[in-house]
Design a protein around this motif. Structure first.
Motif, PDB file in Angstrom:
ATOM      1  N   THR A 247       0.821  -1.214   0.000  1.00 39.59           N
ATOM      2  CA  THR A 247       0.000   0.000   0.000  1.00 39.59           C
ATOM      3  C   THR A 247       0.855   1.264   0.000  1.00 39.59           C
ATOM      4  O   THR A 247       0.333   2.367   0.142  1.00 39.59           O
ATOM      5  CB  THR A 247      -0.925   0.021   1.227  1.00 39.59           C
ATOM      6  N   GLY A 248       2.180   1.094  -0.134  1.00 34.61           N
ATOM      7  CA  GLY A 248       3.065   2.238  -0.178  1.00 34.61           C
ATOM      8  C   GLY A 248       3.411   2.804   1.181  1.00 34.61           C
ATOM      9  O   GLY A 248       3.795   3.977   1.287  1.00 34.61           O
ATOM     10  N   SER A 249       3.267   2.017   2.228  1.00 32.70           N
ATOM     11  CA  SER A 249       3.583   2.475   3.586  1.00 32.70           C
ATOM     12  C   SER A 249       4.807   1.743   4.113  1.00 32.70           C
ATOM     13  O   SER A 249       5.248   0.734   3.556  1.00 32.70           O
ATOM     14  CB  SER A 249       2.396   2.233   4.526  1.00 32.70           C
ATOM     15  N   GLY A 250       5.334   2.251   5.191  1.00 35.24           N
ATOM     16  CA  GLY A 250       6.491   1.617   5.817  1.00 35.24           C
ATOM     17  C   GLY A 250       6.238   1.290   7.269  1.00 35.24           C
ATOM     18  O   GLY A 250       5.108   1.347   7.760  1.00 35.24           O
ATOM     19  N   ALA A 251       7.304   0.952   7.981  1.00 31.59           N
ATOM     20  CA  ALA A 251       7.190   0.585   9.394  1.00 31.59           C
ATOM     21  C   ALA A 251       8.547   0.774  10.046  1.00 31.59           C
ATOM     22  O   ALA A 251       9.556   1.003   9.373  1.00 31.59           O
ATOM     23  CB  ALA A 251       6.717  -0.854   9.543  1.00 31.59           C
ATOM     24  N   PHE A 305       7.391  -3.929  16.523  1.00 36.12           N
ATOM     25  CA  PHE A 305       7.097  -3.620  15.121  1.00 36.12           C
ATOM     26  C   PHE A 305       6.025  -2.543  15.120  1.00 36.12           C
ATOM     27  O   PHE A 305       4.927  -2.742  15.654  1.00 36.12           O
ATOM     28  CB  PHE A 305       6.608  -4.863  14.386  1.00 36.12           C
ATOM     29  N   LEU A 306       6.349  -1.395  14.525  1.00 34.55           N
ATOM     30  CA  LEU A 306       5.486  -0.226  14.592  1.00 34.55           C
ATOM     31  C   LEU A 306       5.033   0.169  13.183  1.00 34.55           C
ATOM     32  O   LEU A 306       5.747   0.887  12.473  1.00 34.55           O
ATOM     33  CB  LEU A 306       6.239   0.945  15.245  1.00 34.55           C
ATOM     34  N   PRO A 307       3.872  -0.285  12.743  1.00 37.34           N
ATOM     35  CA  PRO A 307       3.396   0.034  11.386  1.00 37.34           C
ATOM     36  C   PRO A 307       3.228   1.531  11.185  1.00 37.34           C
ATOM     37  O   PRO A 307       2.659   2.235  12.028  1.00 37.34           O
ATOM     38  CB  PRO A 307       2.034  -0.677  11.317  1.00 37.34           C
ATOM     39  N   GLY A 308       3.755   2.026  10.066  1.00 41.49           N
ATOM     40  CA  GLY A 308       3.585   3.427   9.713  1.00 41.49           C
ATOM     41  C   GLY A 308       4.461   4.400  10.476  1.00 41.49           C
ATOM     42  O   GLY A 308       4.417   5.603  10.226  1.00 41.49           O
ATOM     43  N   ALA A 309       5.269   3.917  11.412  1.00 38.71           N
ATOM     44  CA  ALA A 309       6.084   4.812  12.241  1.00 38.71           C
ATOM     45  C   ALA A 309       7.362   5.214  11.507  1.00 38.71           C
ATOM     46  O   ALA A 309       7.985   4.414  10.822  1.00 38.71           O
ATOM     47  CB  ALA A 309       6.443   4.133  13.562  1.00 38.71           C
ATOM     48  N   THR A 338      18.602  -0.488  33.179  1.00 37.08           N
ATOM     49  CA  THR A 338      18.331   0.446  32.087  1.00 37.08           C
ATOM     50  C   THR A 338      18.166  -0.354  30.793  1.00 37.08           C
ATOM     51  O   THR A 338      18.350  -1.576  30.774  1.00 37.08           O
ATOM     52  CB  THR A 338      19.473   1.458  31.953  1.00 37.08           C
ATOM     53  N   ILE A 339      17.874   0.342  29.702  1.00 38.55           N
ATOM     54  CA  ILE A 339      17.598  -0.351  28.440  1.00 38.55           C
ATOM     55  C   ILE A 339      18.384   0.283  27.309  1.00 38.55           C
ATOM     56  O   ILE A 339      18.504   1.512  27.227  1.00 38.55           O
ATOM     57  CB  ILE A 339      16.093  -0.312  28.090  1.00 38.55           C
ATOM     58  N   SER A 340      18.895  -0.566  26.445  1.00 35.35           N
ATOM     59  CA  SER A 340      19.549  -0.120  25.210  1.00 35.35           C
ATOM     60  C   SER A 340      18.651  -0.470  24.031  1.00 35.35           C
ATOM     61  O   SER A 340      17.977  -1.514  24.033  1.00 35.35           O
ATOM     62  CB  SER A 340      20.911  -0.797  25.037  1.00 35.35           C
ATOM     63  N   TYR A 341      18.633   0.408  23.017  1.00 37.79           N
ATOM     64  CA  TYR A 341      17.744   0.211  21.868  1.00 37.79           C
ATOM     65  C   TYR A 341      18.503   0.359  20.558  1.00 37.79           C
ATOM     66  O   TYR A 341      19.393   1.189  20.430  1.00 37.79           O
ATOM     67  CB  TYR A 341      16.613   1.249  21.863  1.00 37.79           C
ATOM     68  N   GLY A 342      18.079  -0.452  19.582  1.00 39.99           N
ATOM     69  CA  GLY A 342      18.477  -0.262  18.201  1.00 39.99           C
ATOM     70  C   GLY A 342      17.224  -0.069  17.374  1.00 39.99           C
ATOM     71  O   GLY A 342      16.272  -0.849  17.495  1.00 39.99           O
ATOM     72  N   VAL A 343      17.191   0.981  16.559  1.00 34.88           N
ATOM     73  CA  VAL A 343      15.964   1.352  15.853  1.00 34.88           C
ATOM     74  C   VAL A 343      16.248   1.499  14.365  1.00 34.88           C
ATOM     75  O   VAL A 343      17.275   2.062  13.967  1.00 34.88           O
ATOM     76  CB  VAL A 343      15.403   2.688  16.394  1.00 34.88           C
ATOM     77  N   THR A 344      15.329   0.999  13.544  1.00 32.13           N
ATOM     78  CA  THR A 344      15.418   1.206  12.099  1.00 32.13           C
ATOM     79  C   THR A 344      14.026   1.349  11.539  1.00 32.13           C
ATOM     80  O   THR A 344      13.039   0.955  12.175  1.00 32.13           O
ATOM     81  CB  THR A 344      16.141   0.045  11.401  1.00 32.13           C
ATOM     82  N   SER A 345      13.909   1.918  10.368  1.00 30.55           N
ATOM     83  CA  SER A 345      12.616   2.058   9.701  1.00 30.55           C
ATOM     84  C   SER A 345      12.775   1.699   8.236  1.00 30.55           C
ATOM     85  O   SER A 345      13.867   1.753   7.685  1.00 30.55           O
ATOM     86  CB  SER A 345      12.072   3.488   9.834  1.00 30.55           C
TER      87      SER A 345
END
Length: 392
Positions: A247-251, A305-309, A338-345
């Protein structure tokens, strides 16, 4: 011909007792919420109709209102059971309001001399309770049978019958020929008896469907945190990502790791570690939308998993999770990690889920290498790699 109300009510009582024993046994064995509510409804119908048998005796003053209240409570218990099949709960006040109003109306209309004390409200509340049950039965998402549709229709017909009783009662009174012939205690008890038997046997399919859904749900969830397990998460996220790309969207994908978690277990015990894992899961659930997916990826590592983010939105969510985690009260003497994060879109025509997880994992590794307790996005990771290559 006018049916003998006393005889029909005795027969109804015998049938109800038999069904109650059968379904109490079923509830004890299966612990199905629907079976539990149906057993309660049968008990309320049984005791309520037994109270009506005391009409015409010195006990009528208390027995008649009690019968009205319990039968109405039974109708609302059927509704509560139907809602459990939709994975919903009826608020206690909604279950109590019908019986409470019926009790007040019955007490105010001379129950010692009037066998139809509170009859107008009683019939109205029965119509409401059964109609609500019919509505929720119709909208059950059943994967194994369509028996709930037939039950909904049966309940709807009973609701129509009670509405007819209520209207004739209001227009002509309980002593009228039309009411005593078609809507009096005898005919209504006979109809109720037939429907109780029909619904009880059909209930087996609904209870089985509820149990199967429950087993599937437990199999798809991590038993400690209640989050999706790794396999279920990957299946759902992969399917959703393909749909979004079409549908042309990302996450966005977020990988999170609780810092120095082994030290928490070693210092405070595994019980404290379990509390920390559950606290993090709750912080995640409170920070995301209902359409987002959260899974326990393994050990103390989690994935979102974050649709559309967008990248920025995903990083904001990660920061919010950390804030909520820090604000969560810990057991006395225990410090949550504490927490460590890795983020990609992804972009609309971007990579598949496996590649996104690999990129997020690389960003998470960078966050740990930089001292932990931080969020590293794939864009900043790429910039750091380019800078390192330039320096070399």
């Amino acid at each position: 011909m006018v049916l003998d109300a006393f005889s029909v009510r005795v027969a109804l009582g015998v049938v109800t007792v038999t069904l109650l024993v059968l379904f109490c046994t079923s509830f004890h064995r299966t612990r199905s919420p629907y079976a539990g509510w149906w057993s309660l409804a049968l008990l309320e119908f049984m005791v309520g109709n037994a109270a009506f048998l005391l009409n015409g005796t010195p006990h009528q003053q208390w027995a008649n209102p009690l019968g009205n209240v319990l039968v109405v409570a039974g109708a609302f218990s059927v509704w509560a059971g139907a809602k459990t099949l939709r994975d919903q709960k009826a608020p206690p006040w909604q279950l109590a309001i019908g019986p409470a109003v019926t009790a007040i109306a019955s007490i105010l209309e001379s129950p010692a001399t009037n066998v139809w004390s509170g009859g107008f409200v009683y019939l109205a509340m029965m119509t409401v309770g059964i109609s609500l049950a019919a509505y929720d039965l119709w909208f059950i998402k059943s994967s194994h049978s369509q028996v709930h549709k037939a039950l909904s229709i049966a309940a709807g017909l009973l609701a129509i019958y009670y509405m007819g009783r209520w209207m004739v009662y209001a227009l002509e009174g309980p002593a009228s020929h039309a009411f005593t012939t078609y809507f009096g205690p005898g005919p209504s008890a006979l109809i109720s008896m037939v429907l109780l038997v029909t619904v009880s046997f059909s209930m087996t399919a609904l209870t089985s469907d509820q149990l199967i859904r429950g087993l599937k749900e437990r199999a798809a969830r991590d038993h400690l945190t209640g989050l999706l397990n790794r396999g279920t998460f990957l299946d759902l996220a992969g399917t959703e990502l393909n749909r979004l790309h079409s549908t042309g969207s990302g996450a966005a994908v977020v990988l999170a790791d609780l810092d120095h978690f082994k030290a928490v277990n070693d210092e405070y015990g595994h019980g404290a570690g379990d509390v920390a894992l559950r606290a993090f899961a709750e912080a995640c659930g409170a920070s995301v939308r209902s359409t987002d997916l959260i899974g326990r990826y393994g050990g103390e590592e989690f994935i979102l998993f974050l649709p559309g983010a967008t990248q920025d939105r995903a990083e904001s969510i990660a920061a919010e999770i950390s804030r909520r985690m820090a604000a969560t009260p810990a057991p006395e003497g225990v410090s949550f990690p504490t927490i460590s994060y890795g983020v990609t879109s992804s972009i609309p025509a971007g990579a598949d889920l496996t590649f996104m997880i690999e990129v997020a994992d690389a960003a998470l590794y960078s966050a740990k290498a930089q001292g932990r307790n931080r969020i590293v996005g794939a864009d900043r990771l790429e910039a750091a790699i380019i800078a390192d290559e330039a320096r070399s």
